[in-house]
Design a protein around this motif. Structure first.
Motif, PDB file in Angstrom:
ATOM      1  N   ALA A 128       0.838  -1.212   0.000  1.00 18.96           N
ATOM      2  CA  ALA A 128       0.000   0.000   0.000  1.00 18.96           C
ATOM      3  C   ALA A 128       0.866   1.253   0.000  1.00 18.96           C
ATOM      4  O   ALA A 128       2.047   1.210   0.351  1.00 18.96           O
ATOM      5  N   LEU A 129       0.244   2.381  -0.404  1.00 17.74           N
ATOM      6  CA  LEU A 129       0.895   3.688  -0.401  1.00 17.74           C
ATOM      7  C   LEU A 129       0.375   4.500   0.780  1.00 17.74           C
ATOM      8  O   LEU A 129      -0.803   4.409   1.127  1.00 17.74           O
ATOM      9  N   VAL A 130       1.261   5.293   1.376  1.00 17.48           N
ATOM     10  CA  VAL A 130       0.884   6.141   2.515  1.00 17.48           C
ATOM     11  C   VAL A 130       1.323   7.579   2.230  1.00 17.48           C
ATOM     12  O   VAL A 130       2.516   7.862   2.208  1.00 17.48           O
ATOM     13  N   PRO A 131       0.384   8.507   1.972  1.00 15.81           N
ATOM     14  CA  PRO A 131       0.803   9.904   1.787  1.00 15.81           C
ATOM     15  C   PRO A 131       1.261  10.507   3.116  1.00 15.81           C
ATOM     16  O   PRO A 131       0.690  10.199   4.167  1.00 15.81           O
ATOM     17  N   VAL A 201      -1.771  -1.115   8.813  1.00 12.09           N
ATOM     18  CA  VAL A 201      -0.319  -0.905   8.796  1.00 12.09           C
ATOM     19  C   VAL A 201       0.437  -2.176   9.195  1.00 12.09           C
ATOM     20  O   VAL A 201       1.438  -2.538   8.562  1.00 12.09           O
ATOM     21  N   ALA A 202      -0.036  -2.853  10.227  1.00 14.08           N
ATOM     22  CA  ALA A 202       0.687  -3.985  10.810  1.00 14.08           C
ATOM     23  C   ALA A 202       0.972  -5.065   9.775  1.00 14.08           C
ATOM     24  O   ALA A 202       0.069  -5.497   9.046  1.00 14.08           O
ATOM     25  N   GLY A 203       2.247  -5.454   9.693  1.00  9.85           N
ATOM     26  CA  GLY A 203       2.657  -6.533   8.804  1.00  9.85           C
ATOM     27  C   GLY A 203       2.697  -6.164   7.340  1.00  9.85           C
ATOM     28  O   GLY A 203       2.965  -7.008   6.490  1.00  9.85           O
ATOM     29  N   GLY A 216      15.101  14.770   4.694  1.00  8.94           N
ATOM     30  CA  GLY A 216      14.575  13.436   4.978  1.00  8.94           C
ATOM     31  C   GLY A 216      14.003  13.321   6.386  1.00  8.94           C
ATOM     32  O   GLY A 216      13.520  12.270   6.774  1.00  8.94           O
ATOM     33  N   ALA A 217      14.015  14.422   7.157  1.00  6.75           N
ATOM     34  CA  ALA A 217      13.541  14.372   8.544  1.00  6.75           C
ATOM     35  C   ALA A 217      12.053  14.024   8.627  1.00  6.75           C
ATOM     36  O   ALA A 217      11.643  13.252   9.497  1.00  6.75           O
ATOM     37  N   THR A 218      11.264  14.574   7.704  1.00  7.92           N
ATOM     38  CA  THR A 218       9.818  14.316   7.752  1.00  7.92           C
ATOM     39  C   THR A 218       9.505  12.859   7.447  1.00  7.92           C
ATOM     40  O   THR A 218       8.789  12.201   8.219  1.00  7.92           O
ATOM     41  N   VAL A 219      10.044  12.334   6.347  1.00 10.97           N
ATOM     42  CA  VAL A 219       9.740  10.934   6.009  1.00 10.97           C
ATOM     43  C   VAL A 219      10.349   9.982   7.043  1.00 10.97           C
ATOM     44  O   VAL A 219       9.801   8.917   7.296  1.00 10.97           O
ATOM     45  N   ASP A 220      11.459  10.372   7.650  1.00  9.43           N
ATOM     46  CA  ASP A 220      12.056   9.540   8.696  1.00  9.43           C
ATOM     47  C   ASP A 220      11.115   9.448   9.902  1.00  9.43           C
ATOM     48  O   ASP A 220      10.880   8.363  10.437  1.00  9.43           O
ATOM     49  N   ALA A 221      10.553  10.585  10.313  1.00  7.39           N
ATOM     50  CA  ALA A 221       9.606  10.593  11.436  1.00  7.39           C
ATOM     51  C   ALA A 221       8.358   9.781  11.090  1.00  7.39           C
ATOM     52  O   ALA A 221       7.830   9.045  11.928  1.00  7.39           O
ATOM     53  N   CYS A 222       7.892   9.887   9.848  1.00 11.03           N
ATOM     54  CA  CYS A 222       6.730   9.105   9.398  1.00 11.03           C
ATOM     55  C   CYS A 222       7.058   7.609   9.441  1.00 11.03           C
ATOM     56  O   CYS A 222       6.246   6.802   9.905  1.00 11.03           O
ATOM     57  N   ALA A 223       8.240   7.246   8.934  1.00 12.51           N
ATOM     58  CA  ALA A 223       8.641   5.837   8.903  1.00 12.51           C
ATOM     59  C   ALA A 223       8.701   5.268  10.312  1.00 12.51           C
ATOM     60  O   ALA A 223       8.258   4.144  10.562  1.00 12.51           O
ATOM     61  N   ARG A 224       9.246   6.047  11.257  1.00 11.37           N
ATOM     62  CA  ARG A 224       9.319   5.579  12.653  1.00 11.37           C
ATOM     63  C   ARG A 224       7.921   5.287  13.202  1.00 11.37           C
ATOM     64  O   ARG A 224       7.701   4.274  13.860  1.00 11.37           O
ATOM     65  N   ALA A 225       6.973   6.184  12.931  1.00  8.50           N
ATOM     66  CA  ALA A 225       5.603   5.997  13.431  1.00  8.50           C
ATOM     67  C   ALA A 225       4.971   4.751  12.811  1.00  8.50           C
ATOM     68  O   ALA A 225       4.289   3.983  13.503  1.00  8.50           O
ATOM     69  N   LEU A 226       5.213   4.520  11.526  1.00 10.07           N
ATOM     70  CA  LEU A 226       4.631   3.352  10.843  1.00 10.07           C
ATOM     71  C   LEU A 226       5.271   2.057  11.354  1.00 10.07           C
ATOM     72  O   LEU A 226       4.580   1.051  11.560  1.00 10.07           O
ATOM     73  N   LEU A 227       6.597   2.080  11.586  1.00  9.32           N
ATOM     74  CA  LEU A 227       7.282   0.888  12.081  1.00  9.32           C
ATOM     75  C   LEU A 227       6.837   0.582  13.513  1.00  9.32           C
ATOM     76  O   LEU A 227       6.652  -0.583  13.876  1.00  9.32           O
ATOM     77  N   ARG A 228       6.639   1.645  14.321  1.00  9.12           N
ATOM     78  CA  ARG A 228       6.138   1.452  15.691  1.00  9.12           C
ATOM     79  C   ARG A 228       4.754   0.797  15.664  1.00  9.12           C
ATOM     80  O   ARG A 228       4.396   0.040  16.554  1.00  9.12           O
ATOM     81  N   ALA A 229       3.970   1.090  14.627  1.00  4.34           N
ATOM     82  CA  ALA A 229       2.625   0.507  14.507  1.00  4.34           C
ATOM     83  C   ALA A 229       2.671  -0.879  13.860  1.00  4.34           C
ATOM     84  O   ALA A 229       1.622  -1.455  13.561  1.00  4.34           O
ATOM     85  N   GLY A 230       3.888  -1.388  13.612  1.00  4.94           N
ATOM     86  CA  GLY A 230       4.023  -2.770  13.152  1.00  4.94           C
ATOM     87  C   GLY A 230       4.219  -2.964  11.661  1.00  4.94           C
ATOM     88  O   GLY A 230       4.155  -4.109  11.183  1.00  4.94           O
ATOM     89  N   ALA A 231       4.465  -1.880  10.908  1.00  3.70           N
ATOM     90  CA  ALA A 231       4.702  -2.038   9.465  1.00  3.70           C
ATOM     91  C   ALA A 231       5.882  -2.983   9.238  1.00  3.70           C
ATOM     92  O   ALA A 231       6.876  -2.934   9.964  1.00  3.70           O
TER      93      ALA A 231
END
Ligand SMILES: [Zn+2]
Length: 250
Positions: A128-131, A201-203, A216-231
């Motif tokens: 999936a895509l995440v804006p 998001v999970a899995g 890259g600070a914004t996408v890095d913060a987004c990636a951290r939030a998605l990984l914390r949610a189990g991506a």
């Protein structure tokens, strides 16, 4: 937002009657609507290999297959790979602004096609895509999230769903003029996946979509939030990226 887009969509043919189409970057008349003039087209810098396989930063010369940039080794981001269609220069900036402030939404499908082409390896591995979300207050003021518009255009090309599970929980001040560490601090903790949306998001293997990548600070913060949610995986696809001097590992 949808109503505004619909209105624009329905009014555009009426407004355009009798007016020559303009180059979206320099506003000189062009023959075909949505096309760049030859001068702007020749100044648009598409990013092609050789580039850092991790960050997608173009190399000035070919260091050989699989070589990573110094940035990718010294300061690896939370996301996996990043890809951009073009370098962020004058023409790219004009295109981004034309879309962002809503006066050239007709460009979105073209930009989306270029992004889908630059990111085809990421999209082939994605669920999936995440804006990158806007804070609701900014969305309300602007009525329109350019990252979401680009994600929808890519989704149409790549046949992938778009999820809006990622939310911006606080408005952040503009990143313009901030240093790299200030940008990271400004954006830290600004994104979250609400408990009710974790199932989206999970899995899952996700591709974050934004218009411009600067530090890259914004996408890095987004990636951290998605990984914390189990991506399972988070990668990044943008229209344009700022390219400064690329250092190669010695
Ligand atoms: Zn032009």
């Amino acid at each position: 937002m949808r109503v505004a887009a619909m209105l624009r969509g329905s009014l555009r043919p009426i407004i355009d009657i009798g007016l020559p189409p303009l180059c979206p970057a320099c506003r000189e008349p062009v023959r075909d609507a949505g096309a760049l003039c030859p001068q702007c087209w020749s100044r648009l810098n598409f990013i092609t290999r050789p580039y850092c396989e991790r960050l997608g930063i173009p190399f000035a010369f070919d260091p050989g297959p699989g070589i990573l940039s110094m940035q990718a080794i010294a300061d690896p981001p939370a996301y996996g790979r990043a890809r951009a269609a073009v370098r962020f220069d004058d023409v790219a900036r004009a295109l981004v602004h034309a879309v962002k402030y809503g006066d050239r939404l007709d460009l979105v499908p073209t930009l989306g096609r270029w992004m889908a082409s630059a990111g085809h390896e990421l999209l082939a591995d994605a669920d999936a895509l995440v804006p990158v979300p806007l804070h609701w207050r900014r969305l309300w003021a602007r009525r329109f999230n350019q990252a979401a518009a680009l994600a929808n255009a890519i989704a149409a090309t790549a046949n992938l769903p778009v999820t809006t599970a990622l939310k911006r929980t606080r408005a952040t001040r503009s990143q313009v003029g901030l240093s790299k560490s200030e940008r990271a601090q400004n954006i830290q903790g600004a994104f979250r996946v609400p408990a009710g949306a974790r199932g989206e998001v999970a899995g899952r293997r996700l591709v974050l979509v934004d218009d411009v990548l600067t530090s890259g600070a914004t996408v890095d913060a987004c990636a951290r939030a998605l990984l914390r949610a189990g991506a399972a995986q988070v990668e990044v696809l943008v229209f344009a990226r700022v390219v400064d001097a690329v250092r190669l590992p010695i």
